[in-house]
Design a protein around this motif. Structure first.
Motif, PDB file in Angstrom:
ATOM      1  N   ASP A 111      -1.754 -11.584   4.509  1.00 12.18           N
ATOM      2  CA  ASP A 111       0.062 -11.718   4.498  1.00 12.18           C
ATOM      3  C   ASP A 111      -0.172 -10.504   3.585  1.00 12.18           C
ATOM      4  O   ASP A 111       1.524 -10.332   3.882  1.00 12.18           O
ATOM      5  CB  ASP A 111       0.402 -12.254   2.540  1.00 12.18           C
ATOM      6  N   ILE A 112      -0.221  -9.603   4.238  1.00 16.07           N
ATOM      7  CA  ILE A 112      -0.235  -8.456   3.982  1.00 16.07           C
ATOM      8  C   ILE A 112       0.129  -7.345   5.381  1.00 16.07           C
ATOM      9  O   ILE A 112      -0.621  -7.993   6.341  1.00 16.07           O
ATOM     10  CB  ILE A 112      -1.712  -7.643   3.298  1.00 16.07           C
TER      11      ILE A 112
ATOM     12  N   LEU B 254      -2.856  -3.933  -3.588  1.00 20.59           N
ATOM     13  CA  LEU B 254      -1.608  -5.899  -2.532  1.00 20.59           C
ATOM     14  C   LEU B 254      -3.319  -6.603  -2.906  1.00 20.59           C
ATOM     15  O   LEU B 254      -2.570  -7.704  -3.087  1.00 20.59           O
ATOM     16  CB  LEU B 254      -1.544  -4.821  -1.816  1.00 20.59           C
ATOM     17  N   MET B 255      -4.694  -6.053  -2.298  1.00 24.42           N
ATOM     18  CA  MET B 255      -5.018  -7.136  -1.842  1.00 24.42           C
ATOM     19  C   MET B 255      -5.978  -8.220  -3.601  1.00 24.42           C
ATOM     20  O   MET B 255      -6.236  -8.943  -3.148  1.00 24.42           O
ATOM     21  CB  MET B 255      -6.359  -7.193  -0.739  1.00 24.42           C
ATOM     22  N   THR B 256      -5.632  -7.301  -4.348  1.00 23.73           N
ATOM     23  CA  THR B 256      -5.900  -8.342  -5.474  1.00 23.73           C
ATOM     24  C   THR B 256      -4.803  -9.060  -5.930  1.00 23.73           C
ATOM     25  O   THR B 256      -4.992  -9.706  -6.856  1.00 23.73           O
ATOM     26  CB  THR B 256      -6.097  -6.953  -6.452  1.00 23.73           C
TER      27      THR B 256
ATOM     28  N   VAL C 119       1.646  -4.082   7.467  1.00 23.23           N
ATOM     29  CA  VAL C 119       1.798  -3.031   7.448  1.00 23.23           C
ATOM     30  C   VAL C 119       3.053  -1.932   7.469  1.00 23.23           C
ATOM     31  O   VAL C 119       3.012  -1.075   6.493  1.00 23.23           O
ATOM     32  CB  VAL C 119       1.552  -1.624   9.136  1.00 23.23           C
ATOM     33  N   SER C 120       3.918  -2.648   7.577  1.00 21.24           N
ATOM     34  CA  SER C 120       5.192  -1.989   6.476  1.00 21.24           C
ATOM     35  C   SER C 120       5.370  -2.503   5.274  1.00 21.24           C
ATOM     36  O   SER C 120       5.510  -1.435   4.217  1.00 21.24           O
ATOM     37  CB  SER C 120       6.600  -2.954   7.104  1.00 21.24           C
ATOM     38  N   MET C 121       3.948  -3.363   4.812  1.00 23.44           N
ATOM     39  CA  MET C 121       4.036  -3.732   2.946  1.00 23.44           C
ATOM     40  C   MET C 121       3.360  -2.737   2.658  1.00 23.44           C
ATOM     41  O   MET C 121       3.724  -1.471   1.377  1.00 23.44           O
ATOM     42  CB  MET C 121       3.495  -5.221   3.130  1.00 23.44           C
ATOM     43  N   ILE C 122       2.291  -2.292   3.593  1.00 19.71           N
ATOM     44  CA  ILE C 122       1.307  -1.313   2.431  1.00 19.71           C
ATOM     45  C   ILE C 122       2.223   0.385   2.903  1.00 19.71           C
ATOM     46  O   ILE C 122       2.232   1.015   1.276  1.00 19.71           O
ATOM     47  CB  ILE C 122       0.009  -0.821   3.509  1.00 19.71           C
TER      48      ILE C 122
END
Length: 214
Positions: A24-25, A16-18, A27-30
């Protein structure tokens, strides 16, 4: 199994970090990207920040593992230091946005940014300390405080390579040129020992090596 799931969470956050700024990230997104329940993440991490920090720590450990895998034990201490420094410089000068360390170094979050520098010093300094001790045994460098010298060198080099502070390549090159002279003096080395820091032919050689391995 627990370790596998924890690594899966870190893998997902890194991917995600790339693509997305770490600020903007969520925990729900992860959790959604990883295909696991949000509650499962809190079993391994207390916050998003802990996950980001785990990504940072693993990225530096992996970079050092790559360094040790390719380094020839028969090399001189200065040659090993050259490779170690270039393993750091590559992460900054490659211009590869997919590289997680580079992505992290342009983080807008000050706490994360400072943590990156802290991890760099903690992970890389012990390696450099051993190389300085080898250099003293070879008679090419000398310092009464190898541990502190290593920490200072890594801290300064990390600072110079910080793209959020020095974005001008010419300025960075000039600072590395001056830093090489400082290292020659502070480590009681022969003048020019650390000139590889600003030797453009070395960067071209490094870039060619990277291109050949792609």
């Amino acid at each position: 199994m627990k370790t596998d799931k924890r690594e899966h969470i870190i893998d997902t956050a890194e991917k995600l970090m790339t693509r997305i700024s770490d600020k903007d990230i969520s925990v729900s997104m992860i959790a959604k990207e990883a295909g696991i329940a949000k509650g499962s993440i809190y079993y391994y991490f207390n916050s998003k920040e802990e996950i980001i920090y785990a990504v940072i720590e693993r990225a530096y450990r992996n970079a050092l593992h790559e360094y040790f895998d390719k380094i020839n034990p028969a090399l001189s201490s200065v040659e090993k230091i050259r490779e170690l420094f270039f393993s750091m410089i590559k992460k900054e000068f490659e211009g590869n946005q997919a590289n997680v360390i580079l992505s992290l170094h342009i983080s807008e979050d000050m706490l994360t940014h400072n943590y990156i520098k802290q991890v760099a010093i903690l992970e890389i300094s012990p390696v450099l300390e051993k190389l300085l001790i080898q250099g003293m045994e070879e008679g090419v460098v000398y310092t009464e405080i190898p541990k502190e010298s290593a920490e200072m060198i890594v801290a300064v080099l990390t600072f110079f390579l910080d793209g959020t502070i020095f974005s001008d390549d010419v300025q960075t090159y000039n600072k590395l040129k001056l830093f090489a002279k400082v290292l020659d003096t502070s480590l009681n080395a022969k003048p020019g020992t650390f000139n590889f820091l600003f030797d453009k032919s070395s960067y071209m050689e490094l870039k060619q090596t990277d291109d050949d391995t792609e």
